[in-house]
Design a protein around this motif. Structure first.
Motif, PDB file in Angstrom:
ATOM      1  N   ALA A   5      27.413  33.484  27.937  1.00 24.82           N
ATOM      2  CA  ALA A   5      26.237  32.609  27.896  1.00 24.82           C
ATOM      3  C   ALA A   5      24.956  33.376  27.585  1.00 24.82           C
ATOM      4  O   ALA A   5      23.938  32.768  27.278  1.00 24.82           O
ATOM      5  N   GLY A   6      25.017  34.691  27.693  1.00 28.82           N
ATOM      6  CA  GLY A   6      23.828  35.487  27.406  1.00 28.82           C
ATOM      7  C   GLY A   6      23.102  35.969  28.645  1.00 28.82           C
ATOM      8  O   GLY A   6      21.933  36.329  28.582  1.00 28.82           O
ATOM      9  N   GLY A   7      23.757  35.971  29.768  1.00 29.35           N
ATOM     10  CA  GLY A   7      23.163  36.467  31.003  1.00 29.35           C
ATOM     11  C   GLY A   7      23.436  35.522  32.168  1.00 29.35           C
ATOM     12  O   GLY A   7      23.864  34.379  31.983  1.00 29.35           O
ATOM     13  N   THR A   8      23.163  36.029  33.356  1.00 30.33           N
ATOM     14  CA  THR A   8      23.441  35.259  34.568  1.00 30.33           C
ATOM     15  C   THR A   8      22.618  33.982  34.629  1.00 30.33           C
ATOM     16  O   THR A   8      23.131  32.906  34.956  1.00 30.33           O
ATOM     17  N   ASP A   9      21.337  34.066  34.316  1.00 26.42           N
ATOM     18  CA  ASP A   9      20.484  32.870  34.364  1.00 26.42           C
ATOM     19  C   ASP A   9      20.966  31.820  33.359  1.00 26.42           C
ATOM     20  O   ASP A   9      20.996  30.625  33.672  1.00 26.42           O
ATOM     21  N   ALA A  10      21.348  32.257  32.178  1.00 27.49           N
ATOM     22  CA  ALA A  10      21.845  31.320  31.158  1.00 27.49           C
ATOM     23  C   ALA A  10      23.159  30.682  31.615  1.00 27.49           C
ATOM     24  O   ALA A  10      23.383  29.493  31.382  1.00 27.49           O
ATOM     25  N   ALA A  11      24.012  31.441  32.290  1.00 31.20           N
ATOM     26  CA  ALA A  11      25.273  30.896  32.796  1.00 31.20           C
ATOM     27  C   ALA A  11      25.012  29.841  33.865  1.00 31.20           C
ATOM     28  O   ALA A  11      25.634  28.778  33.869  1.00 31.20           O
ATOM     29  N   LEU A  32      45.730  16.354  37.833  1.00 29.07           N
ATOM     30  CA  LEU A  32      45.828  17.307  38.940  1.00 29.07           C
ATOM     31  C   LEU A  32      44.683  18.299  38.767  1.00 29.07           C
ATOM     32  O   LEU A  32      44.621  19.012  37.767  1.00 29.07           O
ATOM     33  N   VAL A  33      43.776  18.335  39.731  1.00 33.37           N
ATOM     34  CA  VAL A  33      42.650  19.269  39.711  1.00 33.37           C
ATOM     35  C   VAL A  33      42.977  20.376  40.706  1.00 33.37           C
ATOM     36  O   VAL A  33      43.240  20.108  41.878  1.00 33.37           O
ATOM     37  N   VAL A  34      42.978  21.616  40.239  1.00 33.33           N
ATOM     38  CA  VAL A  34      43.329  22.757  41.075  1.00 33.33           C
ATOM     39  C   VAL A  34      42.116  23.668  41.167  1.00 33.33           C
ATOM     40  O   VAL A  34      41.574  24.106  40.148  1.00 33.33           O
ATOM     41  N   ASP A  35      41.685  23.937  42.393  1.00 33.17           N
ATOM     42  CA  ASP A  35      40.567  24.849  42.650  1.00 33.17           C
ATOM     43  C   ASP A  35      41.071  26.090  43.357  1.00 33.17           C
ATOM     44  O   ASP A  35      41.858  25.992  44.301  1.00 33.17           O
ATOM     45  N   GLY A  36      40.605  27.238  42.909  1.00 27.37           N
ATOM     46  CA  GLY A  36      40.816  28.473  43.657  1.00 27.37           C
ATOM     47  C   GLY A  36      39.631  28.668  44.590  1.00 27.37           C
ATOM     48  O   GLY A  36      38.488  28.679  44.147  1.00 27.37           O
ATOM     49  N   ASP A  37      39.893  28.789  45.871  1.00 26.67           N
ATOM     50  CA  ASP A  37      38.804  28.915  46.840  1.00 26.67           C
ATOM     51  C   ASP A  37      38.019  30.211  46.687  1.00 26.67           C
ATOM     52  O   ASP A  37      36.916  30.329  47.210  1.00 26.67           O
ATOM     53  N   GLN A  38      38.569  31.178  45.971  1.00 26.74           N
ATOM     54  CA  GLN A  38      37.869  32.445  45.752  1.00 26.74           C
ATOM     55  C   GLN A  38      37.177  32.491  44.390  1.00 26.74           C
ATOM     56  O   GLN A  38      36.742  33.535  43.939  1.00 26.74           O
ATOM     57  N   ASP A  39      37.046  31.348  43.736  1.00 22.93           N
ATOM     58  CA  ASP A  39      36.397  31.255  42.421  1.00 22.93           C
ATOM     59  C   ASP A  39      34.905  31.548  42.588  1.00 22.93           C
ATOM     60  O   ASP A  39      34.237  30.919  43.399  1.00 22.93           O
ATOM     61  N   VAL A  40      34.409  32.496  41.826  1.00 21.25           N
ATOM     62  CA  VAL A  40      32.996  32.857  41.911  1.00 21.25           C
ATOM     63  C   VAL A  40      32.238  32.543  40.625  1.00 21.25           C
ATOM     64  O   VAL A  40      31.083  32.933  40.471  1.00 21.25           O
ATOM     65  N   ILE A  41      32.869  31.816  39.693  1.00 24.76           N
ATOM     66  CA  ILE A  41      32.200  31.435  38.458  1.00 24.76           C
ATOM     67  C   ILE A  41      31.114  30.425  38.812  1.00 24.76           C
ATOM     68  O   ILE A  41      31.390  29.431  39.476  1.00 24.76           O
ATOM     69  N   PRO A  42      29.871  30.651  38.387  1.00 27.35           N
ATOM     70  CA  PRO A  42      28.793  29.739  38.767  1.00 27.35           C
ATOM     71  C   PRO A  42      29.039  28.319  38.285  1.00 27.35           C
ATOM     72  O   PRO A  42      29.379  28.093  37.136  1.00 27.35           O
ATOM     73  N   GLY A  43      28.885  27.368  39.189  1.00 26.88           N
ATOM     74  CA  GLY A  43      28.975  25.964  38.834  1.00 26.88           C
ATOM     75  C   GLY A  43      30.379  25.408  38.783  1.00 26.88           C
ATOM     76  O   GLY A  43      30.557  24.215  38.624  1.00 26.88           O
ATOM     77  N   VAL A  44      31.384  26.245  38.927  1.00 26.06           N
ATOM     78  CA  VAL A  44      32.759  25.764  38.845  1.00 26.06           C
ATOM     79  C   VAL A  44      33.300  25.665  40.271  1.00 26.06           C
ATOM     80  O   VAL A  44      33.950  26.560  40.767  1.00 26.06           O
ATOM     81  N   THR A  45      32.930  24.591  40.928  1.00 29.02           N
ATOM     82  CA  THR A  45      33.365  24.383  42.307  1.00 29.02           C
ATOM     83  C   THR A  45      33.557  22.898  42.551  1.00 29.02           C
ATOM     84  O   THR A  45      33.131  22.059  41.772  1.00 29.02           O
ATOM     85  N   ASN A  46      34.176  22.608  43.636  1.00 30.09           N
ATOM     86  CA  ASN A  46      34.311  21.249  44.138  1.00 30.09           C
ATOM     87  C   ASN A  46      35.006  20.303  43.170  1.00 30.09           C
ATOM     88  O   ASN A  46      34.492  19.235  42.854  1.00 30.09           O
ATOM     89  N   GLY A  47      36.167  20.686  42.736  1.00 30.08           N
ATOM     90  CA  GLY A  47      36.977  19.803  41.911  1.00 30.08           C
ATOM     91  C   GLY A  47      37.516  18.618  42.690  1.00 30.08           C
ATOM     92  O   GLY A  47      38.000  17.655  42.116  1.00 30.08           O
ATOM     93  N   GLU A  48      37.406  18.685  44.016  1.00 32.14           N
ATOM     94  CA  GLU A  48      37.906  17.595  44.849  1.00 32.14           C
ATOM     95  C   GLU A  48      37.219  16.276  44.517  1.00 32.14           C
ATOM     96  O   GLU A  48      37.862  15.230  44.428  1.00 32.14           O
ATOM     97  N   SER A  49      35.915  16.320  44.282  1.00 27.77           N
ATOM     98  CA  SER A  49      35.202  15.075  43.951  1.00 27.77           C
ATOM     99  C   SER A  49      35.658  14.525  42.598  1.00 27.77           C
ATOM    100  O   SER A  49      35.765  13.314  42.428  1.00 27.77           O
ATOM    101  N   LEU A  50      35.953  15.391  41.646  1.00 21.93           N
ATOM    102  CA  LEU A  50      36.462  14.947  40.347  1.00 21.93           C
ATOM    103  C   LEU A  50      37.806  14.238  40.530  1.00 21.93           C
ATOM    104  O   LEU A  50      38.015  13.154  39.991  1.00 21.93           O
TER     105      LEU A  50
END
Length: 93
Positions: A5-11, A32-50
């Motif tokens: 993305a060009g840096g942390t802020d852009a990500a 089937l939405v699968v989440d890894g609880d140790q996922d640290v990618i910004p913004g990629v969380t809470n697939g449960e609501s999806l």
């Protein structure tokens, strides 16, 4: 993602714009939405609501899983196989 993305802020800015809540109710196929609880990618969380918003959504949380879940295959692959089997043939009798 930060590098692509060009840096942390852009990500972080990109991740703020990824919102599938309006799309989820229109997903007609089993999901089937699968989440890894140790996922640290910004913004990629809470697939449960999806999964909850999708008409045929199922959610699986993998406690030790990272973003790509490669580190925890034994914890989620059997669930994926069961999900595919049940989607194609129906639940067990």
């Amino acid at each position: 993602m930060a590098q692509r993305a060009g840096g942390t802020d852009a990500a972080h800015e990109f991740a703020r714009h990824v919102d599938l809540t309006a799309l989820a109710p229109r997903i007609a196929a089993p999901l089937l939405v699968v989440d890894g609880d140790q996922d640290v990618i910004p913004g990629v969380t809470n697939g449960e609501s999806l999964a909850r918003l999708a008409p045929h959504g199922t959610y699986l949380s993998v406690p030790d899983g990272d973003h790509l879940l490669g580190n925890a295959r034994p914890d989620w692959l059997p669930h994926l196989s069961d999900h595919i089997t049940h989607t194609l043939t129906g639940p067990p009798a």
